[in-house]
Enzyme design. Structure first.
Site, PDB file in Angstrom:
ATOM      1  N   LYS A   8      18.625  25.275 103.428  1.00  0.00           N
ATOM      2  CA  LYS A   8      18.235  23.919 103.087  1.00  0.00           C
ATOM      3  C   LYS A   8      16.718  23.753 103.112  1.00  0.00           C
ATOM      4  CE  LYS A   8      22.218  21.762 105.419  1.00  0.00           C
ATOM      5  NZ  LYS A   8      22.574  20.872 106.548  1.00  0.00           N
ATOM      6  N   GLY A   9      16.066  24.603 103.881  1.00  0.00           N
ATOM      7  CA  GLY A   9      14.655  24.391 104.225  1.00  0.00           C
ATOM      8  C   GLY A   9      13.721  24.195 103.047  1.00  0.00           C
ATOM      9  N   ASP A  36      10.765  28.225 102.081  1.00  0.00           N
ATOM     10  CA  ASP A  36       9.849  27.416 102.892  1.00  0.00           C
ATOM     11  C   ASP A  36       9.030  28.271 103.847  1.00  0.00           C
ATOM     12  OD1 ASP A  36      12.362  27.908 103.979  1.00  0.00           O
ATOM     13  OD2 ASP A  36      12.210  26.302 105.426  1.00  0.00           O
ATOM     14  N   ASP A  79       9.778  34.436 108.281  1.00  0.00           N
ATOM     15  CA  ASP A  79       9.618  34.682 109.708  1.00  0.00           C
ATOM     16  C   ASP A  79       9.873  36.178 109.914  1.00  0.00           C
ATOM     17  OD1 ASP A  79      10.015  34.627 112.516  1.00  0.00           O
ATOM     18  OD2 ASP A  79      10.628  32.554 112.441  1.00  0.00           O
ATOM     19  N   LYS A  90       4.755  33.518 108.469  1.00  0.00           N
ATOM     20  CA  LYS A  90       4.494  33.808 109.889  1.00  0.00           C
ATOM     21  C   LYS A  90       4.476  35.329 110.035  1.00  0.00           C
ATOM     22  CE  LYS A  90       6.966  30.693 112.640  1.00  0.00           C
ATOM     23  NZ  LYS A  90       8.137  30.467 113.509  1.00  0.00           N
ATOM     24  N   PHE A 102       7.017  27.223 116.704  1.00  0.00           N
ATOM     25  CA  PHE A 102       8.173  26.636 116.049  1.00  0.00           C
ATOM     26  C   PHE A 102       7.746  25.453 115.187  1.00  0.00           C
ATOM     27  CE2 PHE A 102      12.330  25.006 115.304  1.00  0.00           C
ATOM     28  CZ  PHE A 102      13.075  26.169 115.247  1.00  0.00           C
ATOM     29  N   ASP A 154      13.829  22.367 109.739  1.00  0.00           N
ATOM     30  CA  ASP A 154      14.507  21.646 110.827  1.00  0.00           C
ATOM     31  C   ASP A 154      14.363  22.309 112.185  1.00  0.00           C
ATOM     32  OD1 ASP A 154      16.175  23.951 110.273  1.00  0.00           O
ATOM     33  OD2 ASP A 154      17.732  22.956 111.448  1.00  0.00           O
ATOM     34  N   ARG A 186      13.892  17.367 109.107  1.00  0.00           N
ATOM     35  CA  ARG A 186      13.679  17.864 107.743  1.00  0.00           C
ATOM     36  C   ARG A 186      12.980  16.812 106.877  1.00  0.00           C
ATOM     37  NH1 ARG A 186      16.620  22.659 107.022  1.00  0.00           N
ATOM     38  NH2 ARG A 186      18.612  22.760 108.054  1.00  0.00           N
TER      39      ARG A 186
HETATM   40  C1  PRP Z   1      14.990  29.462 107.904  1.00  0.00           C
HETATM   41  C2  PRP Z   1      13.960  29.301 106.812  1.00  0.00           C
HETATM   42  C3  PRP Z   1      14.051  30.597 106.071  1.00  0.00           C
HETATM   43  C4  PRP Z   1      14.447  31.585 107.127  1.00  0.00           C
HETATM   44  C5  PRP Z   1      13.279  32.425 107.540  1.00  0.00           C
HETATM   45  O1  PRP Z   1      16.221  29.127 107.366  1.00  0.00           O
HETATM   46  O2  PRP Z   1      14.266  28.189 105.999  1.00  0.00           O
HETATM   47  O3  PRP Z   1      15.046  30.568 105.068  1.00  0.00           O
HETATM   48  O4  PRP Z   1      14.932  30.840 108.256  1.00  0.00           O
HETATM   49  O5  PRP Z   1      13.580  33.266 108.590  1.00  0.00           O
HETATM   50  P1  PRP Z   1      13.611  34.854 108.503  1.00  0.00           P
HETATM   51  O6  PRP Z   1      12.398  35.314 107.744  1.00  0.00           O
HETATM   52  O7  PRP Z   1      13.561  35.254 109.973  1.00  0.00           O
HETATM   53  O8  PRP Z   1      14.891  35.278 107.868  1.00  0.00           O
HETATM   54  P2  PRP Z   1      17.526  28.834 108.232  1.00  0.00           P
HETATM   55  O9  PRP Z   1      18.367  30.083 108.282  1.00  0.00           O
HETATM   56  O10 PRP Z   1      17.135  28.235 109.532  1.00  0.00           O
HETATM   57  O11 PRP Z   1      18.310  27.812 107.323  1.00  0.00           O
HETATM   58  P3  PRP Z   1      17.834  26.414 106.707  1.00  0.00           P
HETATM   59  O12 PRP Z   1      16.827  26.738 105.613  1.00  0.00           O
HETATM   60  O13 PRP Z   1      19.079  25.832 106.167  1.00  0.00           O
HETATM   61  O14 PRP Z   1      17.222  25.587 107.803  1.00  0.00           O
END
Ligand code: PRP
Length: 171
Positions: free
Chosen positions: A38-39, A95, A98, A126, A147, A154, A160
């Site tokens: 969703k991010g 978005d 990580d 990051k 964070f 979120d 969000r």
């Molecule tokens: C978050 C963010 C990225 C991902 C990055 O999504 O939106 O898609 O984590 O992390 P990574 O590089 O360690 O894989 P999340 O899985 O929290 O879902 P969301 O977008 O629905 O919040």
């Protein structure tokens, strides 16, 4: 406690910079934007409004297991694309990068569908947290560990809707 990290102006400038780099590379060709839910919903909606190429927008959701503050293990597609991307210019819109696990997985899955080009655009990177080799083709802002919430991102599904980007600080 939330501390503002990027203002609306910072975000707008980053989006405009990304849009001009993307535009330069894709010229006037058609682009399929893949919004990773969703991010990325807010970032995608701002980015596509800055790029006037013929385009389509599609959505994909992957979920990963792990708790909210840490990184992931297994990744699953919970909502797949509706577009056929074979032979198309595809831009994955994310978005934040990580660990890099999400984008590594998604890019491997999409590459198998034989797009003409597959590029990655991430608003936030990051770098210090990377667990796998993963570099986006376009990065808006590089950030330190911490964070982040807001502008689509979120914490336990909260925040969000915030228009700016904040860092969560322990009280
Ligand atoms: C978050 C963010 C990225 C991902 C990055 O999504 O939106 O898609 O984590 O992390 P990574 O590089 O360690 O894989 P999340 O899985 O929290 O879902 P969301 O977008 O629905 O919040």
């Amino acid at each position: 406690m939330l501390k503002k990290l990027f203002s609306r102006e910072d975000i707008d400038n980053a989006v405009k910079k990304l849009a001009s780099l993307i535009k330069r590379d894709f010229d006037d060709e058609k682009i399929i934007f893949v919004c990773l839910l969703k991010g990325s919903f807010m970032f995608t909606s701002d980015l596509v409004r800055c790029i006037n190429n013929p385009s389509r927008v599609d959505f994909m959701r992957v979920s990963s297991y792990g708790n909210a503050m840490t990184s992931k293990g297994e990744i699953l597609i919970t909502k797949d694309l509706e577009e056929n991307i074979e032979g198309e210019n595809v831009l994955i819109v994310e978005d934040i990068i990580d660990s890099g696990l999400t984008l590594k997985y998604v890019s491997e899955v999409l590459r198998k569908r034989k797009p003409k080009a597959l590029k990655i655009c991430a608003l936030l990177d990051k770098r210090a947290r990377r667990e796998v080799e993963m570099e986006a083709d376009y990065v808006g802002l590089t950030i330190d560990d911490g964070f982040i919430v807001g502008y689509g991102i979120d914490f336990a599904e909260q925040y969000r809707n915030l228009p700016e980007i904040y860092i969560v600080e322990k009280d």
